[in-house]
Design a protein around this motif. Structure first.
Motif, mmCIF file in Angstrom:
data_model
loop_
_atom_site.group_PDB
_atom_site.id
_atom_site.type_symbol
_atom_site.label_atom_id
_atom_site.label_comp_id
_atom_site.label_asym_id
_atom_site.label_seq_id
_atom_site.Cartn_x
_atom_site.Cartn_y
_atom_site.Cartn_z
ATOM 1 N N LYS A 206 -3.984 -0.791 -4.486
ATOM 2 C CA LYS A 206 -4.922 -1.862 -4.132
ATOM 3 C C LYS A 206 -4.398 -2.719 -2.995
ATOM 4 N N LEU A 207 -3.061 -2.892 -2.884
ATOM 5 C CA LEU A 207 -2.470 -3.778 -1.876
ATOM 6 C C LEU A 207 -2.209 -3.069 -0.546
ATOM 7 N N ASN A 208 -1.535 -1.899 -0.577
ATOM 8 C CA ASN A 208 -1.156 -1.246 0.686
ATOM 9 C C ASN A 208 -1.609 0.212 0.815
ATOM 10 N N GLY A 209 -2.350 0.708 -0.163
ATOM 11 C CA GLY A 209 -2.918 2.057 -0.048
ATOM 12 C C GLY A 209 -1.963 3.187 -0.383
ATOM 13 N N VAL A 210 -0.809 2.887 -0.996
ATOM 14 C CA VAL A 210 0.138 3.947 -1.376
ATOM 15 C C VAL A 210 -0.143 4.337 -2.828
ATOM 16 N N PRO A 211 -0.536 5.599 -3.084
ATOM 17 C CA PRO A 211 -0.813 6.010 -4.462
ATOM 18 C C PRO A 211 0.472 6.368 -5.202
ATOM 19 N N LEU A 212 0.325 6.872 -6.409
ATOM 20 C CA LEU A 212 1.476 7.371 -7.181
ATOM 21 C C LEU A 212 2.076 8.575 -6.466
ATOM 22 N N ARG A 213 3.332 8.459 -6.118
ATOM 23 C CA ARG A 213 3.992 9.531 -5.352
ATOM 24 C C ARG A 213 5.404 9.747 -5.858
ATOM 25 N N ARG A 214 5.861 11.005 -5.678
ATOM 26 C CA ARG A 214 7.271 11.323 -5.949
ATOM 27 C C ARG A 214 8.017 11.333 -4.622
ATOM 28 N N VAL A 215 9.116 10.580 -4.551
ATOM 29 C CA VAL A 215 9.866 10.405 -3.301
ATOM 30 C C VAL A 215 11.338 10.683 -3.572
ATOM 31 N N ASN A 216 11.989 11.343 -2.624
ATOM 32 C CA ASN A 216 13.442 11.535 -2.699
ATOM 33 C C ASN A 216 14.133 10.216 -2.366
ATOM 34 N N GLN A 217 15.232 9.932 -3.062
ATOM 35 C CA GLN A 217 15.889 8.625 -2.894
ATOM 36 C C GLN A 217 16.598 8.483 -1.560
ATOM 37 N N GLY A 283 0.251 -6.963 -12.841
ATOM 38 C CA GLY A 283 0.545 -7.954 -13.884
ATOM 39 C C GLY A 283 1.950 -8.522 -13.725
ATOM 40 N N ALA A 284 2.924 -7.656 -13.343
ATOM 41 C CA ALA A 284 4.294 -8.130 -13.110
ATOM 42 C C ALA A 284 4.366 -9.033 -11.882
ATOM 43 N N ILE A 285 3.561 -8.732 -10.851
ATOM 44 C CA ILE A 285 3.527 -9.578 -9.631
ATOM 45 C C ILE A 285 2.930 -10.949 -9.970
ATOM 46 N N LYS A 286 1.889 -10.938 -10.792
ATOM 47 C CA LYS A 286 1.220 -12.188 -11.167
ATOM 48 C C LYS A 286 2.149 -13.073 -12.006
ATOM 49 N N ALA A 287 2.979 -12.433 -12.850
ATOM 50 C CA ALA A 287 3.897 -13.192 -13.698
ATOM 51 C C ALA A 287 5.051 -13.795 -12.906
ATOM 52 N N ALA A 289 7.068 -15.973 -10.058
ATOM 53 C CA ALA A 289 6.840 -17.337 -9.546
ATOM 54 C C ALA A 289 6.274 -17.315 -8.135
ATOM 55 N N ASP A 290 6.751 -16.377 -7.301
ATOM 56 C CA ASP A 290 6.271 -16.262 -5.914
ATOM 57 C C ASP A 290 5.280 -15.108 -5.802
ATOM 58 N N SER A 291 4.207 -15.170 -6.566
ATOM 59 C CA SER A 291 3.231 -14.066 -6.594
ATOM 60 C C SER A 291 2.489 -13.925 -5.267
ATOM 61 N N ARG A 292 2.137 -15.060 -4.617
ATOM 62 C CA ARG A 292 1.407 -14.997 -3.336
ATOM 63 C C ARG A 292 2.272 -14.377 -2.246
ATOM 64 N N LEU A 293 3.529 -14.829 -2.190
ATOM 65 C CA LEU A 293 4.450 -14.273 -1.193
ATOM 66 C C LEU A 293 4.690 -12.776 -1.430
ATOM 67 N N LEU A 294 4.782 -12.379 -2.704
ATOM 68 C CA LEU A 294 5.006 -10.977 -3.032
ATOM 69 C C LEU A 294 3.835 -10.108 -2.594
ATOM 70 N N ARG A 295 2.629 -10.588 -2.765
ATOM 71 C CA ARG A 295 1.451 -9.837 -2.338
ATOM 72 C C ARG A 295 1.467 -9.625 -0.831
ATOM 73 N N ARG A 296 1.755 -10.690 -0.084
ATOM 74 C CA ARG A 296 1.824 -10.578 1.379
ATOM 75 C C ARG A 296 2.983 -9.694 1.812
ATOM 76 N N TYR A 297 4.085 -9.773 1.054
ATOM 77 C CA TYR A 297 5.279 -8.967 1.368
ATOM 78 C C TYR A 297 4.991 -7.468 1.202
ATOM 79 N N LEU A 298 4.276 -7.106 0.130
ATOM 80 C CA LEU A 298 3.964 -5.700 -0.122
ATOM 81 C C LEU A 298 2.886 -5.169 0.829
ATOM 82 N N LYS A 299 2.002 -6.049 1.305
ATOM 83 C CA LYS A 299 0.964 -5.618 2.256
ATOM 84 C C LYS A 299 1.533 -5.365 3.646
ATOM 85 N N SER A 300 2.572 -6.112 4.025
ATOM 86 C CA SER A 300 3.129 -6.003 5.381
ATOM 87 C C SER A 300 4.009 -4.766 5.522
ATOM 88 N N ARG A 301 4.146 -4.291 6.764
ATOM 89 C CA ARG A 301 4.997 -3.139 7.063
ATOM 90 C C ARG A 301 6.357 -3.597 7.541
#
Length: 315
Positions: A206-217, A283-287, A289-301
């Motif tokens: 919903k935030l950045n368009g990345v679906p469930l994916r398997r990624v190498n570390q 739900g974890a982002i909403k819980a 304290a800096d939920s607004r900043l986290l949303r903007r942080y995850l949307k940005s590249r």
């Protein structure tokens, strides 16, 4: 009266001279003989081989220099003198002291009993001798015409059996930056560690368009921001869940002109799993304290500008 006294004096002088001569002449001769014999008896000729080289005694250790440096080290002399055999023999003897029936250390190793090559077999009939000697182990009836090469079994672990290790910074709930792939530069959340050694990540979608994916570390940069996903459960998400279903191949002769490729459509099960994981992450982002900043942080590249050195950045 003077004449007899002179005679007596002459006799005494002669006896003294004889004694002195005997002592003086005999003593040096005896000393020289003793010295010669002693020197010849003490000197030992060095042993030599057929080529003329000196044979070195295995138990001797000679000085190389006047500084006290020996030819062989302490451990080397221990080996040359075969002291390890003596210590082993002593240990075997100590074991045998308790048991009086065993007399020698050689009785510890029991010799294998050889099976007899021939055995007696009873045979019926009056005129057949009642017994015959037959081989205990029969020869094979058929022999192979060609010798097949032996297959050597190599004990190697398959890739599936290798232990999976993850970096300590890549715990579930950690926000990471994707370095390669379609969504390179985007920030995603680690959902789970999979048994194949891959990371399961999500945007959320919903935030950045990345679906469930398997990624190498190795294609991931860990950051210091973390979310609390301890309450959420993702037991149904494993490697089998992401296995692709191959479509059956069509006949090439019939479908020559049909060059269009059908896009694989997402199943309802996959869409439902995406909704559930995104709901848990949001739900974890909403819980937080800096939920607004986290949303903007995850949307940005994640981007690098001129003069910004990546190895000096604190993520």
């Amino acid at each position: 009266m003077s004449t007899p006294s002179a005679k007596t004096t002459t006799k005494t002088t002669t006896t003294v001279v004889q004694k002195t001569t005997t002592t003086t002449t005999k003593q040096p001769q005896q000393q020289t003989l003793v010295n010669k014999r002693g020197a010849g008896s003490n000197v030992k000729k060095p042993k030599t081989t057929a080529s003329g080289k000196k044979v070195i005694n295995s138990h001797s250790n000679r000085l190389l220099n006047n500084n006290g440096l020996m030819r062989f080290s302490r451990g080397r002399m221990f080996q040359r003198r075969a002291l390890y055999r003596i210590s082993k023999w002593k240990a075997d003897q100590a074991k045998l002291q308790g048991d009086k029936t065993k007399k020698t250390a050689g009785s510890i190793q029991k010799k294998k009993r050889r099976t007899p090559t021939l055995k007696k077999k009873p045979i019926g009939g009056e005129r057949n001798g009642k017994e015959r000697l037959v081989r205990a182990k029969r020869f094979p009836r058929y022999y192979p015409t060609e010798e097949r090469p032996k297959k050597f079994s190599v004990k190697r672990k398959r890739f599936g059996d290798h232990p999976r290790r993850f970096r300590s910074t890549l715990t579930p709930g950690t926000v990471v930056i994707l370095v390669a792939g379609k969504h390179a530069g985007k920030r995603v959340v680690v959902v789970k560690h999979l048994s194949s050694g891959l990371l399961l990540v999500t945007g959320p979608h919903k935030l950045n368009g990345v679906p469930l994916r398997r990624v190498n570390q190795i294609y991931v940069i860990a950051t210091s921001t973390k979310l609390d996903l301890s309450s959420a459960k993702f037991d149904n998400l494993d490697d089998k869940f992401f296995k692709r279903v191959r479509t059956p191949k069509k006949n090439a002769e019939k479908d020559i002109f049909d060059s269009k490729k059908e896009k694989p459509q997402l199943s309802n099960e996959r869409r439902e799993a995406q909704r559930n994981t995104d709901a848990a992450v949001l739900g974890a982002i909403k819980a937080n304290a800096d939920s607004r900043l986290l949303r903007r942080y995850l949307k940005s590249r994640f981007q690098l500008w001129n003069g910004v050195l990546p190895h000096k950045l604190n993520f």
